[in-house]
Design a protein around this motif. Sequence first.
Motif, mmCIF file in Angstrom:
data_model
loop_
_atom_site.group_PDB
_atom_site.id
_atom_site.type_symbol
_atom_site.label_atom_id
_atom_site.label_comp_id
_atom_site.label_asym_id
_atom_site.label_seq_id
_atom_site.Cartn_x
_atom_site.Cartn_y
_atom_site.Cartn_z
ATOM 1 N N ASP A 434 0.867 -1.186 0.000
ATOM 2 C CA ASP A 434 0.000 0.000 0.000
ATOM 3 C C ASP A 434 0.901 1.233 0.000
ATOM 4 O O ASP A 434 1.466 1.600 1.027
ATOM 5 C CB ASP A 434 -0.920 -0.008 1.222
ATOM 6 N N CYS A 437 -0.197 4.153 2.572
ATOM 7 C CA CYS A 437 -0.399 3.946 4.009
ATOM 8 C C CYS A 437 0.579 4.796 4.806
ATOM 9 O O CYS A 437 1.642 5.189 4.312
ATOM 10 C CB CYS A 437 -0.231 2.474 4.365
ATOM 11 N N SER A 440 2.705 4.162 10.633
ATOM 12 C CA SER A 440 2.193 3.309 11.717
ATOM 13 C C SER A 440 1.628 2.001 11.160
ATOM 14 O O SER A 440 1.765 0.939 11.789
ATOM 15 C CB SER A 440 1.118 4.056 12.511
ATOM 16 N N GLU A 441 1.012 2.058 9.972
ATOM 17 C CA GLU A 441 0.478 0.848 9.351
ATOM 18 C C GLU A 441 1.600 -0.061 8.866
ATOM 19 O O GLU A 441 1.492 -1.288 8.942
ATOM 20 C CB GLU A 441 -0.435 1.217 8.178
ATOM 21 N N SER A 444 2.882 -1.742 11.951
ATOM 22 C CA SER A 444 1.900 -2.715 12.429
ATOM 23 C C SER A 444 1.944 -4.004 11.607
ATOM 24 O O SER A 444 1.914 -5.109 12.151
ATOM 25 C CB SER A 444 0.494 -2.109 12.370
ATOM 26 N N ALA A 445 2.031 -3.868 10.275
ATOM 27 C CA ALA A 445 2.097 -5.052 9.406
ATOM 28 C C ALA A 445 3.367 -5.843 9.682
ATOM 29 O O ALA A 445 3.352 -7.080 9.734
ATOM 30 C CB ALA A 445 2.034 -4.626 7.950
ATOM 31 N N LEU A 488 -0.131 -5.582 4.309
ATOM 32 C CA LEU A 488 -0.416 -4.158 4.088
ATOM 33 C C LEU A 488 -1.484 -3.943 3.016
ATOM 34 O O LEU A 488 -2.114 -2.895 2.968
ATOM 35 C CB LEU A 488 0.866 -3.427 3.689
ATOM 36 N N LYS A 490 -4.192 -5.411 2.976
ATOM 37 C CA LYS A 490 -5.482 -5.675 3.622
ATOM 38 C C LYS A 490 -6.363 -6.514 2.701
ATOM 39 O O LYS A 490 -7.503 -6.145 2.362
ATOM 40 C CB LYS A 490 -6.193 -4.359 3.995
#
Length: 577
Positions: A434, A437, A440-441, A444-445, A488, A490
Amino acid sequence: MKKWWKYIKPYKSYFILGPLCMIIEVIGEVIMPFLLSVIINKAEAGTLSVSGGISIGIAMVLVAVVMMLGGVGGSYFGAKAAVNFAGDIRNDIYRKIQSFSFANIDKFSTGSLVTRTTNDVTQLQNFVNMLLRMALRSPGMLIGALIMAVSLNPKLATVFCVSIPLMAVSIFAVISIGFPRFQKMQVKIDNLNNTVQENISNQRVVKSFVRDDFEKTKFSKANAALKKAGMSAMKVVLLMHPMNTLFMNLTIVAVVWFGSKMVLGGSMPIGDLSAFVTYVTQILFSLMMITVLLVTSSRALASAKRIREVLDEKVDINDFDAKFKEKRISSGKIEFKNVNFRYYKNSVDKVLNNINLVIDGGSTVGIIGSTGCGKTTLVSMIPRLYDVDDGEVLVDDVNVKDFSLFNLREDVGMVLQNNTLFSGTIEDNLRWGDMDCDMSEVVSAADRAQADKFINSFPAAYETEIEQGGTNVSGGQKQRLCIARALLKKPKILILDDSTSAVDTATEALIRETFSKELLNTTKIIIAQRISSVINCDKIVVMNDGVITAVGTHAELLDISKEYKEIYNSQYSGKEV
Protein backbone atom coordinates in the motif's frame (compact mmCIF):
# COMPACT_ATOMS: atom_id res chain seq x y z
CA MET A 1 4.69 1.23 -42.02
CA LYS A 2 1.17 1.06 -40.59
CA LYS A 3 2.51 -0.86 -37.60
CA TRP A 4 5.14 1.78 -36.88
CA TRP A 5 3.09 4.89 -37.71
CA LYS A 6 1.94 5.36 -34.10
CA TYR A 7 5.59 5.86 -33.10
CA ILE A 8 6.29 8.24 -36.00
CA LYS A 9 3.16 10.40 -35.78
CA PRO A 10 4.00 12.33 -32.55
CA TYR A 11 7.39 13.32 -34.02
CA LYS A 12 6.47 13.67 -37.69
CA SER A 13 7.84 17.23 -37.76
CA TYR A 14 11.30 15.83 -36.91
CA PHE A 15 10.86 13.08 -39.50
CA ILE A 16 10.10 15.74 -42.14
CA LEU A 17 12.60 18.43 -41.13
CA GLY A 18 15.55 16.03 -40.84
CA PRO A 19 15.51 14.83 -44.48
CA LEU A 20 14.68 18.34 -45.76
CA CYS A 21 17.78 19.72 -44.04
CA MET A 22 19.85 16.94 -45.59
CA ILE A 23 18.49 17.88 -49.05
CA ILE A 24 19.73 21.42 -48.47
CA GLU A 25 23.18 20.01 -47.74
CA VAL A 26 23.02 17.86 -50.89
CA ILE A 27 22.13 20.84 -53.09
CA GLY A 28 25.17 22.66 -51.75
CA GLU A 29 27.43 19.65 -52.37
CA VAL A 30 26.22 19.40 -55.96
CA ILE A 31 26.63 23.14 -56.64
CA MET A 32 30.11 23.46 -55.09
CA PRO A 33 32.08 21.48 -57.76
CA PHE A 34 30.33 23.43 -60.52
CA LEU A 35 31.39 26.77 -59.01
CA LEU A 36 34.93 25.47 -58.64
CA SER A 37 34.97 24.35 -62.29
CA VAL A 38 33.89 27.86 -63.38
CA ILE A 39 36.87 29.39 -61.56
CA ILE A 40 39.31 26.84 -63.04
CA ASN A 41 37.96 27.23 -66.57
CA LYS A 42 38.05 31.03 -66.45
CA ALA A 43 41.49 31.05 -64.87
CA GLU A 44 42.82 28.71 -67.59
CA ALA A 45 41.23 30.85 -70.31
CA GLY A 46 42.60 34.04 -68.69
CA THR A 47 39.10 35.57 -68.39
CA LEU A 48 38.84 35.47 -64.57
CA SER A 49 38.62 39.00 -63.17
CA VAL A 50 39.32 39.90 -59.56
CA SER A 51 35.73 40.94 -58.95
CA GLY A 52 34.45 37.80 -60.67
CA GLY A 53 36.74 35.57 -58.59
CA ILE A 54 35.65 37.33 -55.38
CA SER A 55 31.97 36.95 -56.34
CA ILE A 56 32.32 33.24 -57.00
CA GLY A 57 34.38 32.85 -53.81
CA ILE A 58 31.69 34.57 -51.75
CA ALA A 59 29.06 32.35 -53.38
CA MET A 60 31.10 29.25 -52.42
CA VAL A 61 31.42 30.47 -48.82
CA LEU A 62 27.66 31.07 -48.61
CA VAL A 63 26.96 27.63 -50.08
CA ALA A 64 29.37 26.08 -47.54
CA VAL A 65 27.59 27.86 -44.65
CA VAL A 66 24.17 26.74 -45.90
CA MET A 67 25.52 23.19 -46.29
CA MET A 68 26.80 23.26 -42.72
CA LEU A 69 23.45 24.48 -41.37
CA GLY A 70 21.62 21.83 -43.38
CA GLY A 71 23.95 19.08 -42.16
CA VAL A 72 23.72 20.13 -38.51
CA GLY A 73 19.93 20.49 -38.74
CA GLY A 74 19.56 17.12 -40.44
CA SER A 75 21.68 15.38 -37.81
CA TYR A 76 19.82 17.13 -34.95
CA PHE A 77 16.30 16.38 -36.18
CA GLY A 78 17.31 12.85 -37.20
CA ALA A 79 18.70 12.08 -33.74
CA LYS A 80 15.69 13.67 -32.05
CA ALA A 81 13.24 11.63 -34.13
CA ALA A 82 15.17 8.37 -33.66
CA VAL A 83 15.59 8.72 -29.89
CA ASN A 84 11.92 9.54 -29.31
CA PHE A 85 10.79 6.82 -31.73
CA ALA A 86 12.90 4.21 -29.90
CA GLY A 87 11.87 5.50 -26.46
CA ASP A 88 8.16 5.04 -27.23
CA ILE A 89 8.74 1.54 -28.63
CA ARG A 90 10.79 0.56 -25.57
CA ASN A 91 8.04 1.88 -23.31
CA ASP A 92 5.37 -0.11 -25.19
CA ILE A 93 7.43 -3.31 -25.07
CA TYR A 94 7.86 -2.95 -21.32
CA ARG A 95 4.16 -2.23 -20.81
CA LYS A 96 3.26 -5.23 -22.97
CA ILE A 97 5.55 -7.51 -20.98
CA GLN A 98 3.91 -6.26 -17.77
CA SER A 99 0.53 -7.36 -19.16
CA PHE A 100 1.79 -10.87 -20.01
CA SER A 101 0.42 -13.85 -18.18
CA PHE A 102 2.78 -16.55 -16.97
CA ALA A 103 1.92 -18.54 -20.12
CA ASN A 104 2.94 -15.59 -22.33
CA ILE A 105 6.22 -15.13 -20.46
CA ASP A 106 6.94 -18.85 -20.85
CA LYS A 107 7.12 -18.29 -24.64
CA PHE A 108 10.04 -15.88 -24.28
CA SER A 109 13.10 -16.35 -22.11
CA THR A 110 14.05 -13.56 -19.69
CA GLY A 111 17.26 -12.92 -21.60
CA SER A 112 15.36 -12.67 -24.88
CA LEU A 113 12.92 -10.12 -23.47
CA VAL A 114 15.84 -8.07 -22.13
CA THR A 115 17.57 -8.18 -25.54
CA ARG A 116 14.40 -7.18 -27.37
CA THR A 117 13.81 -4.26 -25.00
CA THR A 118 17.39 -2.99 -25.24
CA ASN A 119 19.60 -4.22 -28.08
CA ASP A 120 16.86 -4.73 -30.67
CA VAL A 121 15.34 -1.32 -30.00
CA THR A 122 18.80 0.25 -30.24
CA GLN A 123 19.31 -1.38 -33.65
CA LEU A 124 15.99 0.08 -34.80
CA GLN A 125 16.93 3.50 -33.37
CA ASN A 126 20.26 3.49 -35.24
CA PHE A 127 18.51 2.54 -38.45
CA VAL A 128 15.91 5.33 -38.15
CA ASN A 129 18.65 7.86 -37.40
CA MET A 130 20.65 6.75 -40.43
CA LEU A 131 17.52 6.52 -42.58
CA LEU A 132 16.55 10.14 -41.89
CA ARG A 133 20.05 11.33 -42.71
CA MET A 134 20.66 9.10 -45.73
CA ALA A 135 17.26 8.19 -47.22
CA LEU A 136 17.03 11.46 -49.19
CA ARG A 137 20.66 12.58 -48.97
CA SER A 138 22.21 9.58 -50.73
CA PRO A 139 19.63 9.24 -53.56
CA GLY A 140 19.54 13.04 -53.85
CA MET A 141 23.30 13.24 -54.20
CA LEU A 142 23.29 10.30 -56.63
CA ILE A 143 20.68 11.89 -58.88
CA GLY A 144 22.02 15.44 -58.57
CA ALA A 145 25.63 14.47 -59.24
CA LEU A 146 24.57 12.20 -62.10
CA ILE A 147 22.60 15.02 -63.74
CA MET A 148 25.51 17.44 -63.36
CA ALA A 149 27.99 14.86 -64.69
CA VAL A 150 25.85 14.12 -67.75
CA SER A 151 25.33 17.84 -68.39
CA LEU A 152 29.10 18.40 -68.27
CA ASN A 153 29.98 15.56 -70.66
CA PRO A 154 27.37 13.00 -71.76
CA LYS A 155 29.97 10.89 -73.58
CA LEU A 156 32.20 10.50 -70.51
CA ALA A 157 29.12 9.75 -68.33
CA THR A 158 28.68 6.42 -70.17
CA VAL A 159 31.27 5.04 -67.70
CA PHE A 160 28.46 4.88 -65.16
CA CYS A 161 26.57 2.40 -67.35
CA VAL A 162 29.09 -0.21 -66.20
CA SER A 163 29.98 0.81 -62.63
CA ILE A 164 26.50 1.52 -61.27
CA PRO A 165 24.92 -1.84 -62.31
CA LEU A 166 27.92 -3.70 -60.86
CA MET A 167 27.55 -1.88 -57.53
CA ALA A 168 23.79 -2.50 -57.53
CA VAL A 169 24.37 -6.25 -57.94
CA SER A 170 26.89 -6.23 -55.10
CA ILE A 171 24.44 -4.36 -52.84
CA PHE A 172 21.71 -6.94 -53.54
CA ALA A 173 24.12 -9.80 -52.79
CA VAL A 174 25.18 -8.21 -49.49
CA ILE A 175 21.57 -7.78 -48.33
CA SER A 176 20.57 -11.31 -49.35
CA ILE A 177 23.45 -12.85 -47.44
CA GLY A 178 23.41 -10.46 -44.47
CA PHE A 179 19.75 -10.58 -43.35
CA PRO A 180 19.60 -14.23 -42.13
CA ARG A 181 23.01 -13.84 -40.49
CA PHE A 182 21.90 -10.82 -38.47
CA GLN A 183 18.78 -12.71 -37.37
CA LYS A 184 20.96 -15.55 -36.13
CA MET A 185 23.25 -13.12 -34.32
CA GLN A 186 20.33 -11.62 -32.34
CA VAL A 187 19.32 -15.12 -31.19
CA LYS A 188 22.88 -15.70 -29.94
CA ILE A 189 22.68 -12.42 -28.01
CA ASP A 190 19.52 -13.80 -26.35
CA ASN A 191 21.39 -16.94 -25.31
CA LEU A 192 24.30 -14.95 -23.90
CA ASN A 193 21.97 -12.69 -21.90
CA ASN A 194 20.16 -15.74 -20.53
CA THR A 195 23.46 -17.25 -19.38
CA VAL A 196 24.67 -14.03 -17.72
CA GLN A 197 21.30 -13.30 -16.07
CA GLU A 198 20.97 -16.83 -14.72
CA ASN A 199 24.53 -16.93 -13.42
CA ILE A 200 24.49 -13.55 -11.68
CA SER A 201 21.06 -14.16 -10.14
CA ASN A 202 22.20 -17.46 -8.65
CA GLN A 203 25.74 -16.67 -7.55
CA ARG A 204 25.23 -18.16 -4.09
CA VAL A 205 24.19 -21.51 -5.55
CA VAL A 206 27.06 -21.45 -8.04
CA LYS A 207 29.61 -20.78 -5.33
CA SER A 208 28.13 -23.20 -2.81
CA PHE A 209 28.35 -26.04 -5.35
CA VAL A 210 31.76 -24.82 -6.57
CA ARG A 211 30.47 -24.63 -10.15
CA ASP A 212 32.45 -21.54 -11.13
CA ASP A 213 34.46 -23.43 -13.76
CA PHE A 214 31.32 -25.01 -15.19
CA GLU A 215 29.62 -21.60 -15.47
CA LYS A 216 32.74 -20.08 -17.03
CA THR A 217 32.74 -22.85 -19.64
CA LYS A 218 29.02 -22.36 -20.24
CA PHE A 219 29.53 -18.62 -20.71
CA SER A 220 32.53 -19.20 -22.98
CA LYS A 221 30.43 -21.45 -25.21
CA ALA A 222 27.61 -18.87 -25.43
CA ASN A 223 30.14 -16.10 -26.01
CA ALA A 224 31.95 -18.13 -28.69
CA ALA A 225 28.64 -18.84 -30.44
CA LEU A 226 27.82 -15.11 -30.45
CA LYS A 227 31.33 -14.28 -31.67
CA LYS A 228 31.01 -16.81 -34.48
CA ALA A 229 27.59 -15.51 -35.50
CA GLY A 230 28.82 -11.92 -35.21
CA MET A 231 31.86 -12.60 -37.39
CA SER A 232 29.68 -14.38 -39.93
CA ALA A 233 27.48 -11.29 -40.17
CA MET A 234 30.36 -8.82 -40.07
CA LYS A 235 32.18 -10.60 -42.90
CA VAL A 236 29.45 -9.38 -45.20
CA VAL A 237 29.94 -5.81 -43.99
CA LEU A 238 33.74 -6.12 -44.13
CA LEU A 239 33.55 -7.35 -47.72
CA MET A 240 31.24 -4.52 -48.74
CA HIS A 241 33.60 -1.61 -48.09
CA PRO A 242 36.67 -2.78 -50.06
CA MET A 243 34.43 -4.01 -52.86
CA ASN A 244 32.75 -0.62 -53.19
CA THR A 245 36.08 1.17 -52.89
CA LEU A 246 37.42 -0.97 -55.73
CA PHE A 247 34.49 0.00 -57.97
CA MET A 248 34.96 3.66 -57.02
CA ASN A 249 38.68 3.70 -57.79
CA LEU A 250 38.29 1.81 -61.05
CA THR A 251 35.59 4.25 -62.16
CA ILE A 252 37.75 7.26 -61.24
CA VAL A 253 40.70 5.74 -63.13
CA ALA A 254 38.48 5.24 -66.18
CA VAL A 255 37.15 8.82 -65.97
CA VAL A 256 40.64 10.33 -65.59
CA TRP A 257 41.97 8.14 -68.42
CA PHE A 258 39.29 9.02 -70.96
CA GLY A 259 38.75 12.54 -69.61
CA SER A 260 42.44 13.47 -69.88
CA LYS A 261 42.38 12.45 -73.55
CA MET A 262 39.39 14.72 -74.08
CA VAL A 263 41.14 17.59 -72.31
CA LEU A 264 44.27 17.09 -74.44
CA GLY A 265 42.08 16.87 -77.55
CA GLY A 266 40.41 20.14 -76.63
CA SER A 267 36.89 18.72 -76.37
CA MET A 268 36.67 19.16 -72.57
CA PRO A 269 37.87 22.01 -70.32
CA ILE A 270 40.17 21.05 -67.42
CA GLY A 271 37.73 22.58 -64.92
CA ASP A 272 34.94 20.33 -66.22
CA LEU A 273 37.14 17.26 -65.77
CA SER A 274 37.92 18.33 -62.20
CA ALA A 275 34.22 18.78 -61.45
CA PHE A 276 33.41 15.49 -63.24
CA VAL A 277 35.84 13.56 -61.02
CA THR A 278 34.21 15.14 -57.95
CA TYR A 279 30.76 14.12 -59.21
CA VAL A 280 32.02 10.58 -59.84
CA THR A 281 33.20 10.46 -56.24
CA GLN A 282 29.83 11.78 -55.02
CA ILE A 283 27.88 9.26 -57.13
CA LEU A 284 29.88 6.27 -55.97
CA PHE A 285 30.03 7.51 -52.38
CA SER A 286 26.24 7.87 -52.35
CA LEU A 287 25.96 4.29 -53.62
CA MET A 288 28.24 3.17 -50.78
CA MET A 289 26.04 5.00 -48.29
CA ILE A 290 22.96 3.32 -49.75
CA THR A 291 24.74 -0.01 -49.29
CA VAL A 292 25.53 0.81 -45.65
CA LEU A 293 21.91 1.89 -45.13
CA LEU A 294 20.60 -1.36 -46.63
CA VAL A 295 22.98 -3.48 -44.53
CA THR A 296 21.86 -1.59 -41.43
CA SER A 297 18.27 -2.10 -42.54
CA SER A 298 18.81 -5.86 -42.77
CA ARG A 299 19.87 -5.95 -39.12
CA ALA A 300 17.10 -3.50 -38.17
CA LEU A 301 14.50 -5.65 -39.96
CA ALA A 302 15.64 -8.69 -37.97
CA SER A 303 15.29 -6.65 -34.76
CA ALA A 304 11.96 -5.17 -35.86
CA LYS A 305 10.57 -8.66 -36.43
CA ARG A 306 11.60 -9.70 -32.91
CA ILE A 307 10.06 -6.54 -31.45
CA ARG A 308 6.79 -7.15 -33.29
CA GLU A 309 6.70 -10.69 -31.89
CA VAL A 310 6.48 -9.18 -28.41
CA LEU A 311 4.08 -6.35 -29.31
CA ASP A 312 1.82 -8.67 -31.34
CA GLU A 313 1.80 -11.43 -28.73
CA LYS A 314 -1.80 -12.11 -27.76
CA VAL A 315 -2.19 -11.79 -24.01
CA ASP A 316 -4.22 -14.84 -23.05
CA ILE A 317 -5.43 -13.37 -19.75
CA ASN A 318 -7.32 -10.08 -19.92
CA ASP A 319 -10.48 -8.48 -18.58
CA PHE A 320 -11.93 -7.12 -21.83
CA ASP A 321 -15.09 -9.23 -21.42
CA ALA A 322 -15.44 -8.80 -17.66
CA LYS A 323 -19.07 -8.27 -16.63
CA PHE A 324 -18.42 -6.65 -13.25
CA LYS A 325 -15.36 -4.44 -13.69
CA GLU A 326 -16.19 -2.30 -10.66
CA LYS A 327 -16.89 -5.23 -8.34
CA ARG A 328 -14.58 -5.89 -5.37
CA ILE A 329 -14.27 -9.05 -3.29
CA SER A 330 -16.46 -8.90 -0.18
CA SER A 331 -16.85 -12.25 1.62
CA GLY A 332 -13.83 -14.04 0.13
CA LYS A 333 -15.72 -17.25 -0.58
CA ILE A 334 -13.91 -19.38 -3.19
CA GLU A 335 -15.24 -22.27 -5.25
CA PHE A 336 -13.53 -24.49 -7.83
CA LYS A 337 -15.97 -26.21 -10.20
CA ASN A 338 -14.72 -29.09 -12.37
CA VAL A 339 -11.38 -27.33 -12.93
CA ASN A 340 -8.87 -28.84 -15.36
CA PHE A 341 -5.55 -27.32 -16.38
CA ARG A 342 -2.49 -28.13 -18.50
CA TYR A 343 0.62 -25.98 -18.83
CA TYR A 344 1.13 -27.31 -22.34
CA LYS A 345 -2.23 -27.49 -24.06
CA ASN A 346 -1.23 -30.40 -26.30
CA SER A 347 -0.10 -32.44 -23.30
CA VAL A 348 -2.03 -35.57 -22.38
CA ASP A 349 -1.40 -35.32 -18.64
CA LYS A 350 -3.28 -32.67 -16.65
CA VAL A 351 -1.67 -30.62 -13.91
CA LEU A 352 -5.10 -30.22 -12.29
CA ASN A 353 -7.76 -32.84 -12.91
CA ASN A 354 -11.44 -32.28 -12.15
CA ILE A 355 -10.93 -30.12 -9.07
CA ASN A 356 -14.07 -29.40 -7.01
CA LEU A 357 -13.60 -27.45 -3.78
CA VAL A 358 -15.49 -24.85 -1.73
CA ILE A 359 -13.66 -22.53 0.68
CA ASP A 360 -15.89 -20.47 2.95
CA GLY A 361 -15.22 -16.75 3.32
CA GLY A 362 -13.13 -15.90 6.37
CA SER A 363 -12.04 -19.49 6.93
CA THR A 364 -8.51 -20.85 7.12
CA VAL A 365 -7.71 -23.66 4.71
CA GLY A 366 -4.51 -25.66 4.49
CA ILE A 367 -3.33 -27.43 1.35
CA ILE A 368 -0.79 -30.21 1.71
CA GLY A 369 0.65 -32.79 -0.63
CA SER A 370 3.80 -34.00 -2.35
CA THR A 371 6.03 -31.70 -4.37
CA GLY A 372 4.64 -31.09 -7.87
CA CYS A 373 1.11 -32.23 -7.08
CA GLY A 374 -0.44 -28.92 -8.25
CA LYS A 375 -0.86 -26.97 -4.99
CA THR A 376 0.69 -23.72 -6.26
CA THR A 377 -1.03 -24.03 -9.64
CA LEU A 378 -4.39 -24.41 -7.91
CA VAL A 379 -4.12 -21.19 -5.88
CA SER A 380 -2.66 -19.35 -8.90
CA MET A 381 -6.08 -19.72 -10.52
CA ILE A 382 -7.66 -17.42 -7.91
CA PRO A 383 -5.92 -14.15 -8.96
CA ARG A 384 -5.81 -15.43 -12.57
CA LEU A 385 -2.08 -15.88 -12.84
CA TYR A 386 -3.24 -18.80 -14.97
CA ASP A 387 -6.69 -19.43 -16.43
CA VAL A 388 -8.46 -22.78 -16.27
CA ASP A 389 -8.70 -24.94 -19.38
CA ASP A 390 -12.11 -26.25 -18.31
CA GLY A 391 -14.46 -25.47 -15.46
CA GLU A 392 -14.77 -22.34 -13.34
CA VAL A 393 -13.14 -20.57 -10.42
CA LEU A 394 -15.66 -18.49 -8.48
CA VAL A 395 -15.02 -15.81 -5.89
CA ASP A 396 -18.09 -14.50 -4.04
CA ASP A 397 -20.07 -16.75 -6.45
CA VAL A 398 -18.75 -14.74 -9.43
CA ASN A 399 -16.45 -16.19 -12.07
CA VAL A 400 -13.00 -14.64 -11.61
CA LYS A 401 -13.03 -13.80 -15.34
CA ASP A 402 -15.86 -11.34 -14.66
CA PHE A 403 -13.74 -9.24 -12.27
CA SER A 404 -11.34 -6.60 -13.54
CA LEU A 405 -7.81 -7.94 -13.16
CA PHE A 406 -6.84 -4.91 -11.07
CA ASN A 407 -9.68 -5.29 -8.54
CA LEU A 408 -9.30 -9.06 -8.34
CA ARG A 409 -5.56 -8.96 -7.71
CA GLU A 410 -5.83 -5.93 -5.45
CA ASP A 411 -8.03 -7.95 -3.08
CA VAL A 412 -5.84 -11.07 -3.16
CA GLY A 413 -2.57 -11.07 -1.23
CA MET A 414 0.01 -13.68 -2.26
CA VAL A 415 3.25 -14.68 -0.63
CA LEU A 416 4.91 -16.99 -3.13
CA GLN A 417 7.49 -19.73 -2.69
CA ASN A 418 10.17 -17.56 -4.25
CA ASN A 419 10.20 -14.55 -1.96
CA THR A 420 11.30 -11.55 -3.99
CA LEU A 421 12.48 -8.24 -2.59
CA PHE A 422 13.51 -5.26 -4.69
CA SER A 423 16.35 -2.78 -4.49
CA GLY A 424 15.44 0.01 -2.07
CA THR A 425 14.76 0.37 1.63
CA ILE A 426 12.79 -2.06 3.77
CA GLU A 427 10.04 0.55 3.98
CA ASP A 428 9.97 0.87 0.18
CA ASN A 429 9.55 -2.88 -0.14
CA LEU A 430 6.77 -3.05 2.43
CA ARG A 431 4.91 -0.17 0.78
CA TRP A 432 4.43 -2.31 -2.29
CA GLY A 433 1.42 -3.53 -0.34
CA ASP A 434 0.00 0.00 0.00
CA MET A 435 1.91 3.01 -1.28
CA ASP A 436 -0.42 5.44 0.50
CA CYS A 437 -0.40 3.95 4.01
CA ASP A 438 1.13 5.86 6.89
CA MET A 439 4.19 4.67 8.80
CA SER A 440 2.19 3.31 11.72
CA GLU A 441 0.48 0.85 9.35
CA VAL A 442 3.83 -0.24 7.96
CA VAL A 443 5.13 -0.94 11.46
CA SER A 444 1.90 -2.71 12.43
CA ALA A 445 2.10 -5.05 9.41
CA ALA A 446 5.75 -5.81 10.16
CA ASP A 447 4.86 -6.52 13.81
CA ARG A 448 2.09 -8.94 12.83
CA ALA A 449 4.51 -10.74 10.50
CA GLN A 450 7.06 -10.96 13.36
CA ALA A 451 9.46 -8.77 11.34
CA ASP A 452 9.50 -5.56 13.40
CA LYS A 453 11.98 -6.87 15.95
CA PHE A 454 14.72 -7.84 13.48
CA ILE A 455 14.09 -4.70 11.38
CA ASN A 456 14.78 -2.51 14.40
CA SER A 457 17.96 -4.46 15.09
CA PHE A 458 19.45 -2.89 11.95
CA PRO A 459 21.13 0.52 12.50
CA ALA A 460 18.93 2.18 9.89
CA ALA A 461 15.80 0.17 10.86
CA TYR A 462 13.12 0.65 8.17
CA GLU A 463 15.54 2.75 6.08
CA THR A 464 17.92 -0.21 5.73
CA GLU A 465 18.82 -0.68 2.07
CA ILE A 466 17.84 -4.03 0.58
CA GLU A 467 20.27 -5.30 -2.03
CA GLN A 468 18.97 -6.65 -5.33
CA GLY A 469 17.11 -9.87 -4.68
CA GLY A 470 17.29 -9.34 -0.90
CA THR A 471 20.70 -10.98 -0.61
CA ASN A 472 21.59 -9.07 2.58
CA VAL A 473 18.76 -10.58 4.65
CA SER A 474 18.24 -14.21 5.62
CA GLY A 475 15.65 -16.52 4.09
CA GLY A 476 13.42 -16.32 7.17
CA GLN A 477 13.69 -12.53 7.33
CA LYS A 478 12.86 -12.29 3.65
CA GLN A 479 9.75 -14.45 4.15
CA ARG A 480 8.53 -12.31 7.04
CA LEU A 481 9.04 -9.11 5.04
CA CYS A 482 7.03 -10.60 2.18
CA ILE A 483 4.22 -11.58 4.58
CA ALA A 484 4.20 -8.04 6.01
CA ARG A 485 4.03 -6.64 2.49
CA ALA A 486 1.01 -8.84 1.72
CA LEU A 487 -0.71 -7.86 4.98
CA LEU A 488 -0.42 -4.16 4.09
CA LYS A 489 -2.72 -4.81 1.13
CA LYS A 490 -5.48 -5.68 3.62
CA PRO A 491 -6.57 -8.45 1.28
CA LYS A 492 -9.88 -10.30 1.46
CA ILE A 493 -8.03 -13.46 0.39
CA LEU A 494 -4.51 -14.19 1.67
CA ILE A 495 -2.50 -16.99 0.05
CA LEU A 496 0.67 -18.21 1.76
CA ASP A 497 2.54 -20.60 -0.51
CA ASP A 498 5.04 -22.41 1.72
CA SER A 499 5.95 -18.93 2.93
CA THR A 500 7.12 -19.89 6.44
CA SER A 501 9.39 -22.78 5.46
CA ALA A 502 12.50 -20.81 6.49
CA VAL A 503 10.96 -19.55 9.74
CA ASP A 504 11.42 -21.40 13.03
CA THR A 505 8.37 -23.15 14.45
CA ALA A 506 7.96 -20.72 17.36
CA THR A 507 7.88 -17.69 15.07
CA GLU A 508 5.55 -19.52 12.68
CA ALA A 509 3.19 -20.22 15.58
CA LEU A 510 3.13 -16.51 16.47
CA ILE A 511 2.33 -15.59 12.85
CA ARG A 512 -0.51 -18.15 12.76
CA GLU A 513 -1.85 -16.82 16.05
CA THR A 514 -1.91 -13.29 14.61
CA PHE A 515 -3.79 -14.52 11.56
CA SER A 516 -6.41 -16.29 13.68
CA LYS A 517 -7.01 -13.23 15.89
CA GLU A 518 -6.66 -10.28 13.53
CA LEU A 519 -7.68 -11.60 10.11
CA LEU A 520 -11.08 -12.96 11.03
CA ASN A 521 -12.76 -11.64 7.87
CA THR A 522 -9.94 -12.68 5.54
CA THR A 523 -9.95 -16.02 3.75
CA LYS A 524 -6.58 -17.60 4.42
CA ILE A 525 -5.08 -20.36 2.27
CA ILE A 526 -1.87 -21.94 3.59
CA ILE A 527 0.17 -24.22 1.37
CA ALA A 528 2.70 -26.11 3.44
CA GLN A 529 4.94 -29.14 3.65
CA ARG A 530 4.77 -29.28 7.46
CA ILE A 531 1.62 -30.56 9.08
CA SER A 532 2.27 -28.21 12.00
CA SER A 533 1.59 -25.30 9.63
CA VAL A 534 -1.95 -26.47 8.78
CA ILE A 535 -2.98 -28.63 11.75
CA ASN A 536 -5.33 -26.00 13.21
CA CYS A 537 -6.93 -24.99 9.91
CA ASP A 538 -10.72 -25.12 9.56
CA LYS A 539 -10.21 -27.43 6.61
CA ILE A 540 -7.20 -29.26 5.16
CA VAL A 541 -7.04 -30.24 1.48
CA VAL A 542 -4.85 -33.20 0.52
CA MET A 543 -3.60 -33.28 -3.08
CA ASN A 544 -1.77 -35.91 -5.09
CA ASP A 545 -0.92 -35.81 -8.82
CA GLY A 546 -3.26 -32.93 -9.57
CA VAL A 547 -6.24 -34.49 -7.80
CA ILE A 548 -7.85 -33.70 -4.45
CA THR A 549 -7.80 -37.00 -2.58
CA ALA A 550 -9.32 -35.85 0.71
CA VAL A 551 -10.74 -32.84 2.55
CA GLY A 552 -11.31 -32.54 6.29
CA THR A 553 -9.91 -31.48 9.64
CA HIS A 554 -6.68 -32.90 11.00
CA ALA A 555 -8.50 -35.51 13.09
CA GLU A 556 -10.79 -36.53 10.23
CA LEU A 557 -7.93 -36.90 7.75
CA LEU A 558 -6.00 -39.20 10.08
CA ASP A 559 -8.95 -41.58 9.78
CA ILE A 560 -9.89 -41.21 6.12
CA SER A 561 -6.76 -40.24 4.19
CA LYS A 562 -3.91 -42.66 3.61
CA GLU A 563 -1.70 -39.91 2.04
CA TYR A 564 -2.24 -37.54 4.97
CA LYS A 565 -1.52 -40.25 7.52
CA GLU A 566 1.71 -41.14 5.72
CA ILE A 567 2.83 -37.50 5.79
CA TYR A 568 1.90 -37.25 9.45
CA ASN A 569 3.77 -40.44 10.40
CA SER A 570 6.87 -39.37 8.44
CA GLN A 571 7.01 -36.07 10.33
CA TYR A 572 5.95 -37.14 13.82
CA SER A 573 6.68 -40.87 13.94
CA GLY A 574 3.14 -41.52 15.12
CA LYS A 575 3.32 -39.08 18.04
CA GLU A 576 0.51 -36.57 18.44
CA VAL A 577 1.51 -32.94 17.85
